[in-house]
Write a protein that holds these residues in place. Sequence first.
Motif, short mmCIF file in Angstrom:
data_model
loop_
_atom_site.label_atom_id
_atom_site.label_comp_id
_atom_site.label_asym_id
_atom_site.label_seq_id
_atom_site.Cartn_x
_atom_site.Cartn_y
_atom_site.Cartn_z
N GLY A 108 10.06 -7.96 17.12
CA GLY A 108 10.48 -8.84 16.04
C GLY A 108 10.79 -8.09 14.76
N SER A 109 11.46 -8.78 13.86
CA SER A 109 11.84 -8.21 12.57
C SER A 109 10.78 -8.54 11.53
N PRO A 110 10.72 -7.77 10.44
CA PRO A 110 9.70 -8.03 9.43
C PRO A 110 9.91 -9.37 8.73
N GLN A 111 8.83 -10.07 8.47
CA GLN A 111 8.88 -11.34 7.76
C GLN A 111 8.59 -11.13 6.28
N VAL A 112 9.31 -11.87 5.44
CA VAL A 112 9.17 -11.69 3.99
C VAL A 112 7.74 -11.97 3.56
N MET A 113 7.16 -13.05 4.06
CA MET A 113 5.80 -13.39 3.65
C MET A 113 4.80 -12.36 4.14
N GLY A 114 5.05 -11.75 5.30
CA GLY A 114 4.18 -10.69 5.76
C GLY A 114 4.22 -9.48 4.86
N VAL A 115 5.41 -9.10 4.42
CA VAL A 115 5.55 -7.96 3.51
C VAL A 115 4.90 -8.27 2.17
N LEU A 116 5.09 -9.49 1.67
CA LEU A 116 4.46 -9.86 0.40
C LEU A 116 2.94 -9.94 0.54
N GLY A 117 2.46 -10.41 1.69
CA GLY A 117 1.02 -10.42 1.92
C GLY A 117 0.44 -9.01 1.96
N ALA A 118 1.16 -8.08 2.58
CA ALA A 118 0.71 -6.69 2.58
C ALA A 118 0.70 -6.12 1.17
N ALA A 119 1.71 -6.46 0.38
CA ALA A 119 1.75 -6.00 -1.02
C ALA A 119 0.55 -6.54 -1.80
N SER A 120 0.19 -7.81 -1.54
CA SER A 120 -0.96 -8.40 -2.23
C SER A 120 -2.25 -7.66 -1.88
N VAL A 121 -2.47 -7.42 -0.58
CA VAL A 121 -3.69 -6.72 -0.16
C VAL A 121 -3.74 -5.31 -0.74
N LEU A 122 -2.61 -4.62 -0.77
CA LEU A 122 -2.57 -3.23 -1.23
C LEU A 122 -2.66 -3.10 -2.75
N PHE A 123 -2.69 -4.23 -3.47
CA PHE A 123 -2.89 -4.15 -4.92
C PHE A 123 -4.22 -3.48 -5.25
N VAL A 124 -5.19 -3.59 -4.33
CA VAL A 124 -6.49 -2.96 -4.54
C VAL A 124 -6.34 -1.45 -4.72
N ALA A 125 -5.34 -0.87 -4.06
CA ALA A 125 -5.16 0.58 -4.14
C ALA A 125 -4.76 1.05 -5.54
N PHE A 126 -4.29 0.13 -6.40
CA PHE A 126 -3.78 0.52 -7.71
C PHE A 126 -4.69 0.06 -8.85
N LEU A 127 -5.83 -0.52 -8.53
CA LEU A 127 -6.76 -0.91 -9.58
C LEU A 127 -7.40 0.33 -10.18
N GLY A 128 -7.81 0.22 -11.42
CA GLY A 128 -8.39 1.35 -12.12
C GLY A 128 -7.52 1.84 -13.25
N PHE A 129 -6.31 1.28 -13.39
CA PHE A 129 -5.43 1.74 -14.47
C PHE A 129 -5.96 1.38 -15.85
N GLU A 130 -6.89 0.40 -15.92
CA GLU A 130 -7.47 0.07 -17.22
C GLU A 130 -8.27 1.23 -17.79
N ARG A 131 -8.64 2.18 -16.96
CA ARG A 131 -9.38 3.35 -17.45
C ARG A 131 -8.50 4.24 -18.33
N VAL A 132 -7.19 4.18 -18.13
CA VAL A 132 -6.29 5.00 -18.95
C VAL A 132 -5.48 4.16 -19.93
N SER A 133 -5.49 2.83 -19.78
CA SER A 133 -4.69 1.99 -20.66
C SER A 133 -5.24 1.96 -22.08
N GLY A 134 -6.54 2.23 -22.25
CA GLY A 134 -7.11 2.24 -23.59
C GLY A 134 -7.13 3.61 -24.24
N ALA A 135 -6.61 4.64 -23.55
CA ALA A 135 -6.63 5.99 -24.11
C ALA A 135 -5.52 6.15 -25.14
N GLU A 136 -5.70 7.16 -26.02
CA GLU A 136 -4.68 7.42 -27.03
C GLU A 136 -3.36 7.82 -26.39
#
Length: 389
Positions: free
Chosen positions: A165-193
Amino acid sequence: MTFTPRVAVVSALGGALGAGVFAGFAPAALLAGPWFLPALVLPACVALLSGFGAADQARADGDAGGHGFAYARLGRLPARLSGVAHLIGRAGVAAALAGTFAAYVLPEYRTPAALAVLIASVASNGVRAPRRSAAAAAVFVLGVLLLVGVVCLAVPPPENPALAGSPQVMGVLGAASVLFVAFLGFERVSGAESARAAVPLFVGALLVITAFTGYAVLHQLGPARLGLSRAPLRDALVVADGRWLVPLLGLAVTVAVLAVLRHVFATARRTLTALVAVGDLPPVRGRVPLDILTAACAALCVVLASPTTALAIGACAMALHYGFTNAAARILRKEDRTWPTRTACFGLGLSVLLAICAPFDALVVTIASLLVGVAALALRGPLTPRRRS
């Protein structure tokens, strides 16, 4: 002490490389097959835009955090929603981290091992870590990830079953949602000078690390086997005749999980402190009771939900939280803004998109928990503030 963007990013990576890179590929592959790799671009964009908004608000309001930004610019009800979403997200991420540790280090005792690492994290939060420990942890974990990736790419993979089968849009968006965890932590540098340079550098580094590791694991296991794996990096090493690296990988997982849990408890503690300061929670003294509350919620998630569901709950709730952060950034004054208003608008829209595209069970649990949490805060009094934070 002033940090250059490069030093700030290396230090922050020690508190970011956790459940996303060690456990996030399996549920993402189950949802989107091999298309989970292109799906990484969407959560990276959300992290980048949210980091821009948080950096602008940190310069305008100081180190208030997401709840403080929402309280100052949106009002008490949105601040409650943002704060509760942040706490749910942190509890889900903590549970996913504990489950990741158990899956890699003590797979035969998953629940006891996950609960034990949460208790150990609470017990060690009062211990002051050496100044360069975060950078050292990041360098060690990065080295192990690089070694795992090289081994997986150097050995020809076995014949893996192909997905029909071909990739489903909702499946790709669901994977993007789950993988948001991989990018957490940016607040540690957002408050830096140096946030203007550090935020893109941090998100870019996470994108490269996550994409490289995900491609190496996908190359060795294939999407079908990867989607069923509970410890993808370990399984990929075993298939690639790299079993001799498994103990080193277990050590890297332990270091990463403890470092990220330290950051998770610290940010949850800050939100709980802010809720106490504005009268939404009863007065609590000391960091230990606040950490115990976060650990108790994470332990409940460990017992009642699988690590995959906990990961999805954490990602969904954190996306909602950063939706409020971007909403607050939209109404900053022109003189307080470094990036244009449309940056926060795009960040708000994409954050909501990530949240609503989470797996259905995680979305239902997140919304139900959010409603219960806000209703519990409402018992403390009306929406008019009692005192300023």
